[in-house]
Design an enzyme around this catalytic site. Structure first.
Site, PDB file in Angstrom:
ATOM      1  N   TYR A  24     -10.635  11.883  12.137  1.00  0.00           N
ATOM      2  CA  TYR A  24     -10.560  12.849  11.037  1.00  0.00           C
ATOM      3  C   TYR A  24      -9.693  12.353   9.879  1.00  0.00           C
ATOM      4  CZ  TYR A  24     -11.809  17.453   9.282  1.00  0.00           C
ATOM      5  OH  TYR A  24     -12.346  18.482   8.556  1.00  0.00           O
ATOM      6  N   CYS A 112     -16.453  27.070  -2.271  1.00  0.00           N
ATOM      7  CA  CYS A 112     -17.491  26.913  -1.258  1.00  0.00           C
ATOM      8  C   CYS A 112     -18.320  25.692  -1.610  1.00  0.00           C
ATOM      9  CB  CYS A 112     -18.345  28.150  -1.096  1.00  0.00           C
ATOM     10  SG  CYS A 112     -19.506  28.484  -2.388  1.00  0.00           S
ATOM     11  N   GLY A 194      -5.101  11.055  -2.913  1.00  0.00           N
ATOM     12  CA  GLY A 194      -5.387  11.120  -1.471  1.00  0.00           C
ATOM     13  C   GLY A 194      -4.848   9.949  -0.692  1.00  0.00           C
TER      14      GLY A 194
END
Lengths: 256, 316
Positions: A24, A112, A194
């Site tokens: 992950y 979403c 990130g």
């Protein structure tokens, strides 16, 4: 055996016994490999396994925020999602549970995952709600830089691309250019998000639904072309899902 | 009409020219810019620095350790002034969090263009970046910090939900009901896993060495129960799997012991992953979590790992 190697060896054993296993994004396989677990890469990373098929259809973390500051405006947009995409059960489940479980931070907002052909439909309907006064103020629509066609990050979002194009940074730059040309309200080009400076290149856009006809045109273009970049990026890399999706939806790819 | 909160827009009420806030986006329909396009950028910049949203608003840090909304307070106030004065056919340029130009473009063009943290390939590394950052020439923008569209932690939950849902679709017919999901790591980015799993219907086991992290998830309602023994966890979860109930259990322990123990016992999860902060070893801290939480090594690790940027950089 070092802790991480032991952990990954346990995961590999469970995988052999039938557990669907994936990394992950914390790079645990690499550490285990370096500590001597030779088959650490026997289980896949989450992006190639689960996220990339979504990217092939232009799906990614789309979001919007109510500039009125009113939670009721987001409740109305939640309703709009359910009205526009009644066949998408997964989406409906998310929206209903998010209404119950997500506490707003700052301006009320919703995230979403919507794809090519969905974001523009939603954006135009949202702009109409602003025009009709059903929402109390304009709404901004944006997204994470982690999106289908807006990031090059070989340790994460573009890990193990089919054609080896993991580190090519042309795509996020083209993405920013087309968003500016399409009339987004603000456009950004960043490096290093990130995973750290030098390891990623990515771009973002935000477009404001203020209820005007002029913005409707810009919204339609931005919210078509922006996820469209995700489709063409994956067509170019040779993903069959993306190639089929582009054909089906009429995305023009000169050599696709 | 929404409520407008005076004093939250820089340049109004009690604000001084270099105030460090706290700021929050104005609400309602009264605007202080020359149009909604500019007002939207202003509100989203201020929203990124709302104490409810930002990690360290007093330092302009929005998320991910050092991801900022503007280079420094002078730049921040100059951006605010520029947005308020910006015409509907002008475009403001922002270079690593500093406003550097306003050009006449046209009404259909973006109102703001931003480039943050970009370096030429050969110099594209942390050392060179930090050097330029210290010299006041650059800023780390993360992904949505420097581009003014961070909205808090909803994104992690949604991303994790979407990943589990995609796995459910690929392997289990679209639903995790009656399935056992096992993972490690309940802090930071991993903390969304229990709720994302139960939202997909799963029986969920999350292993974390730090009970405080699990307690935090209990408090926010993201995780249902905390236990300290594997036997107890499996008793609850076997029952949940049998009944097809969505339940999440946080187990205090170390994955390096407990994952092999599951294999030894033949307890095979349907879906297995991990979100312990393994990246730290590669990126900065250089050490893996010690196996025993009672050891001096563990306390040392805890005290020195806090500032590791990568552990906190996942959220957007």
């Amino acid at each position: 055996m070092a802790a991480m190697a032991q952990h990954v060896q346990g995961m590999l054993d469970l995988q052999k016994l039938g557990a669907v296993t994936f990394d992950y994004g914390n790079n645990i396989r690499t550490f285990a490999f370096e500590q001597g677990v030779k088959n650490a890469y026997d289980f896949p990373g989450f992006v190639p396994a689960y996220i990339r098929p979504l990217f092939c259809e232009g799906k990614g973390p789309f979001r919007w925020a109510a500039l009125s500051g009113e939670a009721a405006d987001i409740a109305r947009t939640d309703q709009l999602v359910l009205e526009l995409f009644p066949q998408n059960e997964q989406l409906a489940r998310w929206i209903k549970l998010a209404q119950k479980r997500v506490k707003f931070q700052g301006l009320p907002s919703r995230i979403c995952w919507l794809g090519y052909g969905e974001r523009d439909k939603f954006g135009l309907a949202l702009n109409d709600l602003v025009a009709k006064g059903e929402l109390k103020a304009p709404v901004v629509m944006g997204r994470d830089h982690l999106d289908c066609g807006s990031v090059a990050s070989p340790f994460r979002e573009t890990e193990a691309m089919l054609d080896g194009s993991d580190a090519i940074a042309d795509w996020p730059l083209l993405n920013a250019l087309i968003n500016a040309a399409s009339g987004a309200s603000w456009v950004s080009i960043h490096n290093g998000g990130g995973v750290g400076i030098g390891y990623s290149q990515h771009s973002g856009q935000v477009t404001v639904a203020d209820g005007t006809k002029e913005m409707a045109k810009r919204i339609e273009r931005v919210l078509t072309n922006d996820p469209g970049m995700g489709v063409v990026r994956h067509v170019d890399a040779g993903y069959p899902e993306a190639i089929a999706f582009a054909k089906k939806t009429g995305v023009k790819v000169p050599m696709g | 009409m929404g409520v407008s909160i005076p004093g939250t827009v820089p340049g109004t009420a009690a604000d001084t020219s270099l105030s460090k806030g706290p700021f929050r986006a104005p609400r309602g329909t009264a605007i202080s810019c020359k149009g909604w396009q500019q007002e939207a950028a202003l509100r989203m910049l201020l929203n990124n620095l709302d104490p409810e949203v930002a990690e360290k608003p007093e330092d302009l840090v929005v998320y991910g350790g050092t991801g900022k909304a503007a280079r420094n307070w002078e730049c921040f106030h100059a951006i605010v002034r520029s947005l308020k004065a910006l015409e509907a056919d002008e475009t403001l340029l922002v270079q690593s969090g500093k406003p550097v130009a306003v050009f006449r473009t046209h009404e259909y063009a973006p109102r703001v263009l931003l480039c943050n943290s970009n370096l030429v390939g050969h110099w594209n590394n942390w050392d060179r970046f930090h050097e330029l950052d210290r010299a006041g020439l650059m800023m780390y923008g993360q992904m949505t910090a420097g581009s003014w569209i961070y909205i808090g932690t909803q994104g992690i939950l949604q991303g994790t939900y979407e990943t589990f849902a995609a796995a459910a679709k690929k392997h289990f017919g679209g639903n995790l009901s009656g399935k056992l999901v096992v993972t490690g790591g309940m802090g930071g980015m991993g903390g969304a896993q229990p709720l994302a799993a139960t939202m997909n219907g799963a029986a969920f086991l999350g292993i974390d060495v730090d009970p405080e992290r699990i307690k935090k998830r209990l408090k926010t309602g993201y995780c249902d129960v905390m236990v300290t023994s594997l036997d107890e966890a499996l008793r609850i979860l076997k029952n949940a799997v049998r009944k097809g109930e969505a339940t999440s259990v946080g187990l205090v322990g170390n994955c390096a012991d407990l994952i092999p123990e599951l294999a030894k016992r033949g307890v095979v999860p349907d879906l297995l992953t991990d979100q312990t902060s393994a990246q730290m070893q590669r990126w900065s801290c250089g050490r893996r979590i010690p196996k025993s939480t009672r050891s001096a090594r563990w306390r040392r690790w805890r005290s020195t790992s806090r500032g590791c940027w990568i552990c906190r950089s996942w959220a957007r």
